[in-house]
Design an enzyme around this catalytic site. Structure first.
Site, PDB file in Angstrom:
ATOM      1  N   PRO A   1       0.828  -1.214   0.000  1.00 20.19           N
ATOM      2  CA  PRO A   1       0.000   0.000   0.000  1.00 20.19           C
ATOM      3  C   PRO A   1       0.858   1.258   0.000  1.00 20.19           C
ATOM      4  O   PRO A   1       2.061   1.205   0.277  1.00 20.19           O
ATOM      5  CB  PRO A   1      -0.818  -0.130   1.298  1.00 20.19           C
ATOM      6  CG  PRO A   1      -0.020  -1.055   2.166  1.00 20.19           C
ATOM      7  CD  PRO A   1       0.683  -1.994   1.241  1.00 20.19           C
ATOM      8  N   PRO A   2       0.270   2.396  -0.305  1.00 25.19           N
ATOM      9  CA  PRO A   2       1.042   3.647  -0.337  1.00 25.19           C
ATOM     10  C   PRO A   2       1.625   3.990   1.027  1.00 25.19           C
ATOM     11  O   PRO A   2       1.019   3.740   2.071  1.00 25.19           O
ATOM     12  CB  PRO A   2      -0.002   4.692  -0.769  1.00 25.19           C
ATOM     13  CG  PRO A   2      -1.090   3.917  -1.417  1.00 25.19           C
ATOM     14  CD  PRO A   2      -1.133   2.596  -0.732  1.00 25.19           C
ATOM     15  N   GLY A   3       2.819   4.569   1.001  1.00 29.70           N
ATOM     16  CA  GLY A   3       3.439   5.072   2.222  1.00 29.70           C
ATOM     17  C   GLY A   3       4.192   4.057   3.037  1.00 29.70           C
ATOM     18  O   GLY A   3       4.640   4.366   4.142  1.00 29.70           O
TER      19      GLY A   3
ATOM     20  N   GLY B   1       7.084   2.568   2.188  1.00 26.71           N
ATOM     21  CA  GLY B   1       8.537   2.660   2.048  1.00 26.71           C
ATOM     22  C   GLY B   1       9.103   1.999   0.814  1.00 26.71           C
ATOM     23  O   GLY B   1      10.295   1.671   0.794  1.00 26.71           O
ATOM     24  N   LYS B   2       8.315   1.816  -0.243  1.00 30.94           N
ATOM     25  CA  LYS B   2       8.828   1.161  -1.455  1.00 30.94           C
ATOM     26  C   LYS B   2       9.875   2.035  -2.143  1.00 30.94           C
ATOM     27  O   LYS B   2      10.963   1.560  -2.494  1.00 30.94           O
ATOM     28  CB  LYS B   2       7.661   0.865  -2.404  1.00 30.94           C
ATOM     29  CG  LYS B   2       6.617  -0.072  -1.812  1.00 30.94           C
ATOM     30  CD  LYS B   2       5.542  -0.427  -2.811  1.00 30.94           C
ATOM     31  CE  LYS B   2       4.726   0.765  -3.213  1.00 30.94           C
ATOM     32  NZ  LYS B   2       3.939   1.318  -2.081  1.00 30.94           N
TER      33      LYS B   2
ATOM     34  N   HIS C   1     -25.871   9.683  21.397  1.00 30.74           N
ATOM     35  CA  HIS C   1     -25.448   8.883  20.245  1.00 30.74           C
ATOM     36  C   HIS C   1     -24.084   8.242  20.500  1.00 30.74           C
ATOM     37  O   HIS C   1     -23.902   7.035  20.292  1.00 30.74           O
ATOM     38  CB  HIS C   1     -25.398   9.776  18.996  1.00 30.74           C
ATOM     39  CG  HIS C   1     -25.049   9.041  17.742  1.00 30.74           C
ATOM     40  ND1 HIS C   1     -25.982   8.721  16.776  1.00 30.74           N
ATOM     41  CD2 HIS C   1     -23.861   8.559  17.267  1.00 30.74           C
ATOM     42  CE1 HIS C   1     -25.387   8.079  15.789  1.00 30.74           C
ATOM     43  NE2 HIS C   1     -24.095   7.978  16.055  1.00 30.74           N
ATOM     44  N   GLU C   2     -23.124   9.032  20.965  1.00 30.85           N
ATOM     45  CA  GLU C   2     -21.778   8.503  21.189  1.00 30.85           C
ATOM     46  C   GLU C   2     -21.744   7.521  22.361  1.00 30.85           C
ATOM     47  O   GLU C   2     -21.059   6.494  22.301  1.00 30.85           O
ATOM     48  CB  GLU C   2     -20.792   9.659  21.432  1.00 30.85           C
ATOM     49  CG  GLU C   2     -20.653  10.628  20.271  1.00 30.85           C
ATOM     50  CD  GLU C   2     -20.262   9.937  18.979  1.00 30.85           C
ATOM     51  OE1 GLU C   2     -19.551   8.913  19.040  1.00 30.85           O
ATOM     52  OE2 GLU C   2     -20.677  10.407  17.909  1.00 30.85           O
TER      53      GLU C   2
ATOM     54  N   HIS D   1     -22.898   4.161  21.200  1.00 32.08           N
ATOM     55  CA  HIS D   1     -21.809   3.372  20.594  1.00 32.08           C
ATOM     56  C   HIS D   1     -20.978   2.693  21.677  1.00 32.08           C
ATOM     57  O   HIS D   1     -20.652   1.498  21.583  1.00 32.08           O
ATOM     58  CB  HIS D   1     -20.891   4.288  19.768  1.00 32.08           C
ATOM     59  CG  HIS D   1     -21.453   4.671  18.441  1.00 32.08           C
ATOM     60  ND1 HIS D   1     -21.891   3.760  17.507  1.00 32.08           N
ATOM     61  CD2 HIS D   1     -21.626   5.900  17.874  1.00 32.08           C
ATOM     62  CE1 HIS D   1     -22.318   4.400  16.434  1.00 32.08           C
ATOM     63  NE2 HIS D   1     -22.165   5.703  16.631  1.00 32.08           N
TER      64      HIS D   1
ATOM     65  N   ASP E   1     -22.268   5.488  10.024  1.00 34.38           N
ATOM     66  CA  ASP E   1     -22.359   4.209  10.737  1.00 34.38           C
ATOM     67  C   ASP E   1     -23.094   3.175   9.898  1.00 34.38           C
ATOM     68  O   ASP E   1     -22.669   2.015   9.806  1.00 34.38           O
ATOM     69  CB  ASP E   1     -23.091   4.401  12.068  1.00 34.38           C
ATOM     70  CG  ASP E   1     -22.387   5.396  12.980  1.00 34.38           C
ATOM     71  OD1 ASP E   1     -21.147   5.481  12.890  1.00 34.38           O
ATOM     72  OD2 ASP E   1     -23.066   6.070  13.764  1.00 34.38           O
TER      73      ASP E   1
END
EC number: 3.4.24.-
Length: 685
Positions: free
Chosen positions: A261-263, A265-266, A481-482, A485, A559
């Site tokens: 995936p990007p980032g 270190g390739k 709401h929170e 969760h 959600d």
């Protein structure tokens, strides 16, 4: 009477005299002024003359005018003055008998009049008169006065054929030359990358060549990808001491493909191998091969490998090779697709009839699934190195590399930061420390504290901090709401632990509930996935129970998107439903748009309906559990919301302590206090 002539190109006036004496200038001999004829028809003049001839004509006219202004009219000293005269004054002169001669031009609209001027001591004055038209009354009056008049046709200046040719070709040559210079400058011909041979060099490779690479990066600067680094260190060792490997019959790998995936270190690994190998290094992006001109890509591939073979042993690094190595035969563009020609040439150069002994190709991509199978086979890319996001140890090593030039307070632990950042790539970790340093500098601190680390993590994961909401129904709704969760997640076995609950907006979210993800995110059980669906629906369930079904809001939109996608994955990808252990990915799941268009959906209509039913069954079951947990723990929810509205942020330890006073937390969801310092995964409203 000798004559000299000058030409007024602007008004079509030709002045004819016989001879000139430059007595006022002290010259003893006479000189003739070159005669320059001009057409009185401006349109015809512009159509027949070029830019260069026009400049010559104007220059000659200027010289003639200067000469005629100082000349005498004749040998008796009778002068001629050139000026303009109005039509009414011309008629006055005509009535008084002062007009000597009239020459008519331009179909009788312009008259050159020789008249006796009292202002000049009765000398003859040659003037130009603009006539309203050649009327019969004017002609009769000229005849009655016995005045010499004549009509003249416009004279064309054929000029020299060579000058006419030069004049006609001057503008096109200047235009084409200017365009050519602009194209050279825009394409690098004036010192840019294209070189002075543009466009002849358009088929040459744009690879950057370094005989002795000095990238400033070594393997010591690469951390967190030990397996990939080990493979590259073997390649470097092969280049430095090939006899150690050839003695036992080993051959050098022809290609190494970095996938991840990007980032992760390739490109950093490629810079490290360039700095360590000590051999010539070519670097190019896959997108630089293909241009709008047909055949340019294949030509650049040939030129690149020609230069590489001349400098063997060497390394060729192709970044983002998926730009040129996309799978062939998709039907897009047909057999003459420029990308396919470029790929065919690349395949031939990497392992064709001639071979490329001593040239190691290192390529990087994050889209290995769309690469052509012929490109991935051994002999071209002998090794495929996976560069994934680092684990805890890898993240710790990466943080040590990037923290070398930063100051931290004594309470900051890189190991703790590594534990709090699962899923972060090397680029994310470098950005995290940089954001923390920026925050510390903004706050006037001389060292980075845990507060800056916490704020930086929140900022990277959830976005910029917004303005805190004022007290009211909206803030109360977000709080319930929170907390919904948090309660549903904590009371559902297998769910991740709560890290903190906050009402401070970040990004698009007006409130956030942070969870601590599992140690190994690659292996997730069915119980854990279902628990995440229950926790994701806890916010909507809290809104319905507390405020009523008619008062539920759009705050749960993200959600619902997450839990629907997760439920569909459980059914179609992971085989965790009553349909059975089937992988039922359809064409819409394909990552590549071309493959998505080409893929055939082999799924029957009945099976598609069964999938929809299974997804709905999972979601409905999870929502019923969430509603039940909210109803059964209403008193605990009210208490937690009251404290949250006052403090606006509540830690996971504090939340679990209050909740445990009202209900029992499942054993598998109980966590030690120290774990609350681990990483957040937000559930937002």
């Amino acid at each position: 009477m000798a004559a000299s002539s000058a030409c007024l190109l602007g008004n079509g006036l030709s002045v004819y005299t016989t001879k000139q004496r430059f007595q006022k200038l002290g010259l003893d001999r006479t000189s003739k002024v070159t005669v320059v004829k001009a057409s009185l028809d401006e349109k015809k003049h512009e159509g027949r003359r070029g830019f260069f001839k026009l400049l010559l004509g104007n220059a000659a006219a200027g010289v003639g005018l200067l000469a005629s202004g100082n000349a005498n009219a004749d040998e008796q000293g009778q002068g001629v003055s050139s000026s303009r005269m109005s039509y009414s004054r011309f008629l006055e002169y005509l009535d008084k008998g002062r007009v000597e001669k009239v020459d008519l031009y331009e179909n009788g609209t312009i008259a050159i009049v020789e008249a006796v001027s009292p202002e000049l001591g009765n000398r003859i004055q040659r003037v130009r008169v603009q006539l309203p038209g050649l009327s019969q009354e004017l002609l009769q009056k000229l005849r009655a006065k016995n005045i010499d008049f004549a009509a003249h046709n416009a004279q064309e200046d054929q000029g020299s054929p060579i000058l006419n040719l030069i004049g006609n070709l001057a503008f096109p040559v200047i235009l084409i030359g200017g365009l050519f210079l602009l194209s050279r400058r825009s394409s690098g011909g004036m010192g840019g990358p294209g070189g002075p041979g543009f466009p002849l060099q358009i088929g040459q490779s744009k690879a950057k060549f370094q005989m002795e690479p000095n990238t400033g990066v070594t393997f010591d600067d690469v951390a967190g990808v030990d397996e990939a680094k080990q493979d590259f260190m073997e390649v470097v060792e092969f280049l430095k001491k090939p006899e150690r490997f050839t003695a036992v019959g080993a051959r050098i790998p022809k290609g190494v493909l970095l996938v991840g995936p990007p980032g992760t270190g390739k490109t950093l690994l490629a810079k490290a191998i360039a700095g360590e190998a000590g051999v010539p290094f070519f670097s190019i992006s896959g997108s630089e091969f293909v241009e709008m001109f047909v055949g340019v890509g294949a030509s650049r591939v040939r030129d690149l490998f020609k230069k590489a073979k001349e400098n063997a042993p060497c390394i060729v690094f192709v970044d983002e090779i998926d730009a040129v190595g996309r799978q062939r035969g998709t039907g897009i563009g047909g057999g003459n697709d420029e990308r396919e020609q470029t790929l065919n040439q690349l395949l031939t150069e990497m392992d064709g009839f001639e071979g490329n002994t001593g040239v190691i190709v290192v390529a990087a991509t994050n889209r290995a699934d769309i690469l052509d199978s012929a490109l991935l086979r051994p002999g071209r890319f002998d090794r495929q190195v996976s560069v994934d996001v680092p684990d805890v140890k890898g993240r710790t090593d990466i943080l040590k590399v990037h923290s070398g030039n930063k100051k931290f307070e004594s309470g900051v632990s890189l190991e703790v930061i590594a534990m709090r950042t699962p899923g972060f790539s090397g680029a994310d970790l470098a950005n995290l420390l940089n954001e923390a340093a920026i925050l510390a500098g903004r706050r006037g601190k001389t060292a980075i504290s845990s507060k800056e680390i916490d704020d930086s993590i929140d900022r990277i994961v959830a976005g910029m901090e917004g303005t805190v909401m004022t007290d009211g129904k909206s803030k109360s709704l977000v709080a319930y709401h929170e907390v919904g969760h948090a309660i549903c997640g904590t009371l559902t076995p297998g769910h991740d632990a709560v890290q903190k609950v906050t009402l401070i907006p970040r990004g698009q979210a007006r409130g956030l509930t942070w969870f601590i993800p599992s140690d190994d995110p690659t292996l997730i059980s069915k119980q854990q996935l279902f628990a995440r669906i229950v926790g994701g629906l806890g916010g909507r369930a809290a809104e319905e129970v507390i405020f009523g079904e008619s008062e539920v809001t759009t705050g749960a939109v993200s959600d619902l998107q997450q839990i629907t996608g997760l439920a569909k994955q459980m059914v179609t990808t992971f085989g965790m439903s009553e349909i059975g252990p089937w992988s039922l990915m359809d064409s819409s799941e394909q990552s590549d748009v071309i493959m998505r268009m080409m893929a055939r959906n082999s799924m029957s209509e009945k099976l598609a309906n069964d999938i929809d039913t299974a997804v709905k069954t999972l979601s409905d079951k999870a929502y019923e559990i969430a509603l039940s947990q909210i109803r059964n723990n209403r008193e605990a929810m009210d208490k937690i919301v009251e404290i949250l509205l006052e403090k606006e942020t509540m830690s996971g330890d504090e939340f679990r302590a209050i909740l445990s006073e009202f209900t029992e937390i499942p054993p598998e969801n109980r966590v030690a206090s120290s774990t609350s310092t681990s990483t957040p995964t937000p559930a937002s409203v």
